[in-house]
Design a protein around this motif. Structure first.
Motif, PDB file in Angstrom:
ATOM      1  N   GLN A   1       0.824  -1.208   0.000  1.00 24.06           N
ATOM      2  CA  GLN A   1       0.000   0.000   0.000  1.00 24.06           C
ATOM      3  C   GLN A   1       0.860   1.261   0.000  1.00 24.06           C
ATOM      4  O   GLN A   1       0.546   2.244  -0.672  1.00 24.06           O
ATOM      5  N   GLY A   2       1.948   1.196   0.777  1.00 18.04           N
ATOM      6  CA  GLY A   2       2.850   2.346   0.843  1.00 18.04           C
ATOM      7  C   GLY A   2       3.494   2.641  -0.497  1.00 18.04           C
ATOM      8  O   GLY A   2       3.570   3.800  -0.927  1.00 18.04           O
ATOM      9  N   PHE A   3       3.937   1.597  -1.179  1.00 12.76           N
ATOM     10  CA  PHE A   3       4.585   1.791  -2.482  1.00 12.76           C
ATOM     11  C   PHE A   3       3.570   2.234  -3.529  1.00 12.76           C
ATOM     12  O   PHE A   3       3.887   3.032  -4.414  1.00 12.76           O
ATOM     13  N   TRP A   4       2.337   1.720  -3.429  1.00 13.35           N
ATOM     14  CA  TRP A   4       1.292   2.136  -4.362  1.00 13.35           C
ATOM     15  C   TRP A   4       1.037   3.636  -4.247  1.00 13.35           C
ATOM     16  O   TRP A   4       0.888   4.333  -5.244  1.00 13.35           O
ATOM     17  N   LYS A   5       1.000   4.155  -3.026  1.00 21.05           N
ATOM     18  CA  LYS A   5       0.798   5.594  -2.822  1.00 21.05           C
ATOM     19  C   LYS A   5       1.953   6.399  -3.403  1.00 21.05           C
ATOM     20  O   LYS A   5       1.754   7.486  -3.962  1.00 21.05           O
ATOM     21  N   ILE A   6       3.155   5.877  -3.266  1.00 15.99           N
ATOM     22  CA  ILE A   6       4.337   6.550  -3.808  1.00 15.99           C
ATOM     23  C   ILE A   6       4.245   6.665  -5.325  1.00 15.99           C
ATOM     24  O   ILE A   6       4.441   7.739  -5.904  1.00 15.99           O
ATOM     25  N   ILE A   7       3.928   5.544  -5.974  1.00 11.38           N
ATOM     26  CA  ILE A   7       3.821   5.512  -7.435  1.00 11.38           C
ATOM     27  C   ILE A   7       2.718   6.454  -7.918  1.00 11.38           C
ATOM     28  O   ILE A   7       2.891   7.212  -8.877  1.00 11.38           O
ATOM     29  N   LYS A   8       1.576   6.396  -7.245  1.00 17.46           N
ATOM     30  CA  LYS A   8       0.444   7.237  -7.634  1.00 17.46           C
ATOM     31  C   LYS A   8       0.791   8.717  -7.499  1.00 17.46           C
ATOM     32  O   LYS A   8       0.411   9.534  -8.345  1.00 17.46           O
ATOM     33  N   GLY A   9       1.518   9.064  -6.448  1.00 12.49           N
ATOM     34  CA  GLY A   9       1.917  10.454  -6.234  1.00 12.49           C
ATOM     35  C   GLY A   9       2.840  10.962  -7.327  1.00 12.49           C
ATOM     36  O   GLY A   9       2.665  12.082  -7.828  1.00 12.49           O
ATOM     37  N   TYR A  10       3.799  10.135  -7.727  1.00 12.01           N
ATOM     38  CA  TYR A  10       4.730  10.539  -8.786  1.00 12.01           C
ATOM     39  C   TYR A  10       4.036  10.614 -10.144  1.00 12.01           C
ATOM     40  O   TYR A  10       4.375  11.457 -10.969  1.00 12.01           O
ATOM     41  N   ALA A  11       3.071   9.716 -10.382  1.00  7.62           N
ATOM     42  CA  ALA A  11       2.333   9.734 -11.649  1.00  7.62           C
ATOM     43  C   ALA A  11       1.535  11.031 -11.774  1.00  7.62           C
ATOM     44  O   ALA A  11       1.474  11.645 -12.843  1.00  7.62           O
ATOM     45  N   LYS A  12       0.933  11.439 -10.669  1.00  2.40           N
ATOM     46  CA  LYS A  12       0.158  12.690 -10.659  1.00  2.40           C
ATOM     47  C   LYS A  12       1.079  13.881 -10.892  1.00  2.40           C
ATOM     48  O   LYS A  12       0.755  14.794 -11.656  1.00  2.40           O
TER      49      LYS A  12
END
Length: 213
Positions: free
Chosen positions: A143-154
């Protein structure tokens, strides 16, 4: 219904299943969503490499894209699983072990993280041999890594609904687009059944059709 009638046969309630001979409908697997090479490059430019968190994130994204490993495999990697001298990671999944090579960029990113960021993060939590740690010094979670990826994509302005698993899809698609065999991609991804890997081949052929029409 098949399973229910099979159960009735096993307990002796019926002698034969009425579903015998009925063919199941064929359900085609959807083509996986993936990022273009340009989008992957854009994503990799987002972490601030000079920061503790940025060095960690760059190493994780580079390694995920360079090897195509599952997110669960990435966050479970231990220091002994990464051979920087020979540039490969060793993934252990149940009874199987895969040796996955990575390139110069991933090597440099991992080295920078291990030398600079990880010691700082490790001081905040309990002692662990897991490579990738969160800001509290504990092993990174899915979940933590998913949030990281989503933040960078945005931050990068990527419109696709990105997930960490999309980088695994991107790895497979880009290999096929550059001439890798289906069997090689199957081995790299750790698929036991090649039919699972064939969805990437179908997606590649569909992309080729769109280019020529």
């Amino acid at each position: 219904l098949r399973a229910f009638f099979q159960y009735l046969i096993q307990i002796g309630e019926i002698a034969e299943s009425p579903t015998f001979g009925i063919e199941l409908p064929k359900v085609e697997k959807k083509a996986p969503e993936y990022l273009l090479v340009e989008e992957v490059e854009l994503l990799l430019k987002q972490p601030t490499e000079k920061s503790v968190k940025g060095l960690r994130d760059t190493a994780m994204i580079e390694l995920l894209y360079a090897t195509g490993i599952r997110v669960s495999e990435l966050i479970a990697l231990k220091e002994k699983d990464v051979n920087l001298a020979l540039e490969y990671v060793e993934c252990r999944n149940e009874d199987k072990t895969r040796i996955l090579p990575f390139g110069k960029k991933a090597k440099e990113a991992i080295e920078s993280y291990l030398k600079t960021s990880r010691p700082i993060l490790a001081e905040k939590g309990k002692k662990s041999d897991i490579i990738f740690l969160n800001c509290f010094g504990n092993p990174m979670t899915r979940q933590g890594f998913w949030k990281i990826i989503k933040g960078y994509a945005k931050k990068a302005g990527i419109q696709k609904s990105i997930t960490p698993h999309m980088l695994r899809h991107s790895f497979a698609m880009h290999l096929l687009e550059n001439g890798a065999s289906l069997q090689f991609v199957q081995e790299m991804l750790g698929h036991s059944d090649i039919s699972t890997t064939q969805v990437y081949l179908r997606a590649e052929k569909e992309n080729a059709k769109q280019v020529y029409t």
